[in-house]
Scaffold this motif. Sequence first.
Motif, PDB file in Angstrom:
ATOM      1  N   ASN A  14      23.947  32.531   1.983  1.00  0.00           N
ATOM      2  CA  ASN A  14      23.799  32.800   3.402  1.00  0.00           C
ATOM      3  C   ASN A  14      22.479  32.336   4.020  1.00  0.00           C
ATOM      4  O   ASN A  14      21.990  32.914   4.972  1.00  0.00           O
ATOM      5  CB  ASN A  14      23.981  34.299   3.654  1.00  0.00           C
ATOM      6  N   THR A  15      21.905  31.294   3.438  1.00  0.00           N
ATOM      7  CA  THR A  15      20.668  30.734   3.995  1.00  0.00           C
ATOM      8  C   THR A  15      20.885  29.265   4.313  1.00  0.00           C
ATOM      9  O   THR A  15      21.848  28.655   3.854  1.00  0.00           O
ATOM     10  CB  THR A  15      19.497  30.851   2.994  1.00  0.00           C
ATOM     11  N   LYS A  16      19.963  28.685   5.084  1.00  0.00           N
ATOM     12  CA  LYS A  16      20.138  27.268   5.421  1.00  0.00           C
ATOM     13  C   LYS A  16      19.950  26.370   4.197  1.00  0.00           C
ATOM     14  O   LYS A  16      20.428  25.251   4.169  1.00  0.00           O
ATOM     15  CB  LYS A  16      19.235  26.845   6.568  1.00  0.00           C
ATOM     16  N   MET A  19      24.246  27.416   1.967  1.00  0.00           N
ATOM     17  CA  MET A  19      25.162  28.018   2.919  1.00  0.00           C
ATOM     18  C   MET A  19      26.626  27.689   2.622  1.00  0.00           C
ATOM     19  O   MET A  19      27.014  26.526   2.594  1.00  0.00           O
ATOM     20  CB  MET A  19      24.843  27.569   4.348  1.00  0.00           C
ATOM     21  N   THR A  31      25.823  23.342   3.142  1.00  0.00           N
ATOM     22  CA  THR A  31      24.371  23.237   3.055  1.00  0.00           C
ATOM     23  C   THR A  31      23.869  21.869   3.518  1.00  0.00           C
ATOM     24  O   THR A  31      22.920  21.786   4.315  1.00  0.00           O
ATOM     25  CB  THR A  31      23.898  23.501   1.606  1.00  0.00           C
ATOM     26  N   VAL A  34      23.948  21.484   7.433  1.00  0.00           N
ATOM     27  CA  VAL A  34      23.179  22.385   8.301  1.00  0.00           C
ATOM     28  C   VAL A  34      22.222  21.629   9.221  1.00  0.00           C
ATOM     29  O   VAL A  34      22.235  21.846  10.438  1.00  0.00           O
ATOM     30  CB  VAL A  34      22.435  23.461   7.480  1.00  0.00           C
ATOM     31  N   ILE A  45      23.522  29.939  10.866  1.00  0.00           N
ATOM     32  CA  ILE A  45      22.957  31.022  10.060  1.00  0.00           C
ATOM     33  C   ILE A  45      23.433  32.380  10.572  1.00  0.00           C
ATOM     34  O   ILE A  45      23.868  33.227   9.798  1.00  0.00           O
ATOM     35  CB  ILE A  45      21.419  30.944  10.034  1.00  0.00           C
ATOM     36  N   ALA A  49      26.951  31.777   8.129  1.00  0.00           N
ATOM     37  CA  ALA A  49      26.420  31.749   6.763  1.00  0.00           C
ATOM     38  C   ALA A  49      26.895  32.918   5.922  1.00  0.00           C
ATOM     39  O   ALA A  49      26.679  34.077   6.254  1.00  0.00           O
ATOM     40  CB  ALA A  49      24.892  31.730   6.797  1.00  0.00           C
TER      41      ALA A  49
END
Length: 132
Positions: A14-16, A19, A31, A34, A45, A49
């Motif tokens: 769940n992060t850039k 993802m 990912t 993004v 995000i 995400a």
Amino acid sequence: MVNIYTLKDVSKHNTKEDMWVVLHNKVYNVTAFVPAHPGSEDILITRAAGKDATEAFEDINHSELARETLEQFMIGQLHEDDCVARKVFESVYERKIEEDKPKRSLATVLIPTFAAIILIYKYVLHPRISVS
């Protein structure tokens, strides 16, 4: 063989920098996309995400090009136990689309029909004869 993931599996990405998203019961590792997302990294995000982002994705009315581009990022399917909620959403969403379609009332059919009959009668069947 298709990889199967749960919503719990997806939620860990769940992060850039890592993802994953779920769209229509398919799991995508986005990912690499993004930084190129036209709607900004922040939207991805906060709204997508590590989540099932089907509703958010459809609310935007993404183009066919966006849908085709997305396919290269597919890494698997959502586990069938997590698909139950999606089926409910999809049936509600399909019903909403059906309800949003313009309804044809009797007046929307009859008024143009009568207007056409009057014009045909007046100008085709009984045209005025002008005498000079």
